[in-house]
Design a protein around this motif. Structure first.
Motif, PDB file in Angstrom:
ATOM      1  N   PHE A 195       0.912  -1.189  -0.154  1.00  0.00           N
ATOM      2  CA  PHE A 195      -0.117   0.060  -0.147  1.00  0.00           C
ATOM      3  C   PHE A 195       0.812   1.200   0.018  1.00  0.00           C
ATOM      4  N   LEU A 196       2.189   0.856   0.210  1.00  0.00           N
ATOM      5  CA  LEU A 196       2.974   2.124   0.223  1.00  0.00           C
ATOM      6  C   LEU A 196       3.560   2.528  -1.156  1.00  0.00           C
ATOM      7  N   ARG A 197       2.612   2.830  -2.030  1.00  0.00           N
ATOM      8  CA  ARG A 197       2.970   3.140  -3.707  1.00  0.00           C
ATOM      9  C   ARG A 197       1.852   4.108  -3.916  1.00  0.00           C
ATOM     10  N   PRO A 198       2.182   4.633  -5.268  1.00  0.00           N
ATOM     11  CA  PRO A 198       1.068   5.703  -5.892  1.00  0.00           C
ATOM     12  C   PRO A 198      -0.334   4.884  -5.886  1.00  0.00           C
ATOM     13  N   THR A 199      -1.312   5.773  -5.246  1.00  0.00           N
ATOM     14  CA  THR A 199      -2.611   5.426  -5.225  1.00  0.00           C
ATOM     15  C   THR A 199      -3.171   4.574  -6.440  1.00  0.00           C
ATOM     16  N   GLY A 220       5.884   9.701   1.447  1.00  0.00           N
ATOM     17  CA  GLY A 220       6.046  10.930   1.318  1.00  0.00           C
ATOM     18  C   GLY A 220       4.805  12.051   0.806  1.00  0.00           C
ATOM     19  N   THR A 221       3.870  11.130   0.157  1.00  0.00           N
ATOM     20  CA  THR A 221       2.568  12.046  -0.445  1.00  0.00           C
ATOM     21  C   THR A 221       1.632  12.034   0.936  1.00  0.00           C
ATOM     22  N   GLU A 222       0.806  13.022   0.936  1.00  0.00           N
ATOM     23  CA  GLU A 222       0.083  13.373   1.874  1.00  0.00           C
ATOM     24  C   GLU A 222      -1.350  12.563   2.241  1.00  0.00           C
ATOM     25  N   ALA A 223      -1.993  11.938   1.448  1.00  0.00           N
ATOM     26  CA  ALA A 223      -3.119  11.243   1.701  1.00  0.00           C
ATOM     27  C   ALA A 223      -3.296  10.686   0.117  1.00  0.00           C
ATOM     28  N   GLY A 224      -4.235   9.500   0.461  1.00  0.00           N
ATOM     29  CA  GLY A 224      -4.895   8.783  -0.709  1.00  0.00           C
ATOM     30  C   GLY A 224      -5.415   7.401  -0.042  1.00  0.00           C
ATOM     31  N   ALA A 225      -6.534   7.171  -1.139  1.00  0.00           N
ATOM     32  CA  ALA A 225      -7.150   6.095  -0.443  1.00  0.00           C
ATOM     33  C   ALA A 225      -7.785   5.146  -1.967  1.00  0.00           C
ATOM     34  N   VAL A 226      -8.083   3.914  -1.676  1.00  0.00           N
ATOM     35  CA  VAL A 226      -8.729   3.233  -2.918  1.00  0.00           C
ATOM     36  C   VAL A 226     -10.133   2.701  -2.591  1.00  0.00           C
ATOM     37  N   LEU A 227     -11.027   3.062  -3.013  1.00  0.00           N
ATOM     38  CA  LEU A 227     -12.622   2.779  -2.795  1.00  0.00           C
ATOM     39  C   LEU A 227     -12.714   1.249  -3.390  1.00  0.00           C
ATOM     40  N   LEU A 228     -12.932   0.413  -2.684  1.00  0.00           N
ATOM     41  CA  LEU A 228     -13.600  -1.062  -3.067  1.00  0.00           C
ATOM     42  C   LEU A 228     -14.908  -0.834  -3.563  1.00  0.00           C
ATOM     43  N   ARG A 229     -14.944  -1.026  -4.950  1.00  0.00           N
ATOM     44  CA  ARG A 229     -16.435  -0.784  -5.466  1.00  0.00           C
ATOM     45  C   ARG A 229     -17.292  -1.852  -5.520  1.00  0.00           C
ATOM     46  N   PRO A 261      -8.043   9.139   8.670  1.00  0.00           N
ATOM     47  CA  PRO A 261      -7.803   7.822   8.292  1.00  0.00           C
ATOM     48  C   PRO A 261      -6.922   7.934   6.836  1.00  0.00           C
ATOM     49  N   MET A 262      -7.469   8.657   5.947  1.00  0.00           N
ATOM     50  CA  MET A 262      -6.954   9.099   4.536  1.00  0.00           C
ATOM     51  C   MET A 262      -5.626   9.460   4.788  1.00  0.00           C
ATOM     52  N   PHE A 263      -5.186  10.454   6.068  1.00  0.00           N
ATOM     53  CA  PHE A 263      -3.944  10.844   5.928  1.00  0.00           C
ATOM     54  C   PHE A 263      -3.105   9.821   6.984  1.00  0.00           C
ATOM     55  N   GLY A 264      -3.412   8.922   7.431  1.00  0.00           N
ATOM     56  CA  GLY A 264      -2.748   8.081   8.297  1.00  0.00           C
ATOM     57  C   GLY A 264      -2.058   6.922   7.732  1.00  0.00           C
ATOM     58  N   GLU A 265      -1.693   5.954   8.227  1.00  0.00           N
ATOM     59  CA  GLU A 265      -0.937   4.941   7.891  1.00  0.00           C
ATOM     60  C   GLU A 265      -1.715   4.159   6.912  1.00  0.00           C
ATOM     61  N   VAL A 266      -0.613   3.876   5.655  1.00  0.00           N
ATOM     62  CA  VAL A 266      -1.306   3.067   4.616  1.00  0.00           C
ATOM     63  C   VAL A 266      -1.562   1.630   4.991  1.00  0.00           C
ATOM     64  N   ASN A 302     -12.809   1.784   1.850  1.00  0.00           N
ATOM     65  CA  ASN A 302     -11.349   2.152   1.211  1.00  0.00           C
ATOM     66  C   ASN A 302     -10.423   1.773   1.887  1.00  0.00           C
ATOM     67  N   VAL A 303      -9.205   1.506   1.215  1.00  0.00           N
ATOM     68  CA  VAL A 303      -7.807   1.202   1.709  1.00  0.00           C
ATOM     69  C   VAL A 303      -7.037   2.198   1.554  1.00  0.00           C
ATOM     70  N   VAL A 304      -6.413   2.833   2.674  1.00  0.00           N
ATOM     71  CA  VAL A 304      -5.639   3.932   2.516  1.00  0.00           C
ATOM     72  C   VAL A 304      -4.258   3.368   1.926  1.00  0.00           C
ATOM     73  N   ALA A 305      -3.800   4.202   0.642  1.00  0.00           N
ATOM     74  CA  ALA A 305      -2.834   3.739  -0.026  1.00  0.00           C
ATOM     75  C   ALA A 305      -2.195   5.063  -0.695  1.00  0.00           C
ATOM     76  N   HIS A 306      -0.949   5.219  -0.669  1.00  0.00           N
ATOM     77  CA  HIS A 306      -0.303   6.518  -1.481  1.00  0.00           C
ATOM     78  C   HIS A 306       1.280   6.226  -1.146  1.00  0.00           C
TER      79      HIS A 306
END
Length: 214
Positions: free
Chosen positions: A23-27, A106-115, A78-83, A99-103
């Motif tokens: 999860f520590l990769r580009p969203t 060094g990036t600030e926030a990001g998440a993946v919505l499971l649809r 949580p989006m700004f927290g640990e991936v 969602n799964v937090v992933a980014h």
DNA sequence: CGAATGATACCCT
DNA sequence: GGGTATCATTCGG
């Protein structure tokens, strides 16, 4: 493959949860690579597992379609927290979304919505949770709120660590999808975001009946 | 097509 | 603090 017998449980418990590094990769990469992965849920009622077939990437404050556009608030913490942790919110006053937090580092926030997921284990339990005993499997978890209902995910899982294999977690696919089966397109329900709504940040497995239409 | 249903963010006093 | 427009959806008519 489709199992429903409790005696098959060890098959799943042997499977390692996706590690933090996944999860520590580009969203966008994580959203694409989650296709085919398994979402697993264990409760006293039994085990339910589904194969992820549709996702959407949401970025940090610059992404006008993302909840993080308002910056770090109580809801979006949580989006700004640990991936690798969950971000679960209530939408339209009655539906939950997971969602799964992933980014990237060094990036600030990001998440993946499971649809959407394709049910693999515990189809009848999903039917019971959905209150739709006659639904065909492909419809039980197609849509982010249906997915949460079928998997018994609610806001109590907000900020839950998905890498521990405890209660709710993600596991590697037995066979990753082929690149040619992955399609992308605009995200759903974010027309207010202008140009950001047109970016192809939604990913799904082409032709999969569990992936939502549109 | 529109109602359901409540948390949230944002603007105002 | 308080009022309110909006919302990463679903279901039934």
């Amino acid at each position: 493959m489709c199992w429903d017998s409790p005696t098959d449980r060890p098959t799943y418990l042997q499977r390692q949860p996706l590690p933090r590094s996944f999860f520590l990769r580009p969203t966008l990469e994580v959203a694409r690579d989650l296709l085919g992965a398994w979402l697993c849920r264990e409760t006293a009622e039994g085990l339910t597992v589904g194969r992820i077939v549709e996702t959407e990437a949401y970025g940090g404050p610059g992404d006008l379609a993302s909840h993080a556009r308002a910056g770090r608030t109580r809801r979006t913490t949580p989006m700004f927290g640990e991936v690798g942790h969950a971000y679960v919110y209530l939408v339209y006053g009655m539906h939950e979304c997971l969602n799964v937090v992933a980014h990237g580092d060094g990036t600030e926030a990001g998440a993946v919505l499971l649809r959407a997921i394709e049910p693999l284990v515990g189809v009848d339990l999903m039917r019971t949770r959905r209150g739709r005993v006659t639904d065909p499997p492909f419809r039980l978890a197609s849509g982010p709120a249906r997915l949460c209902q079928a998997m018994a995910v609610d806001r109590s899982f907000d900020a839950h660590d998905l890498t521990t294999g405890n209660g709710l977690w993600l596991a590697e696919p037995d066979q990753p999808p082929e690149a040619g089966d992955i399609v992308s397109g605009p995200r759903v329900g974010v027309e207010y975001a202008g140009e950001w709504a047109t970016r192809p940040w939604r990913f799904w497995l082409t032709g999969n009946p569990s992936a939502s239409r549109r």
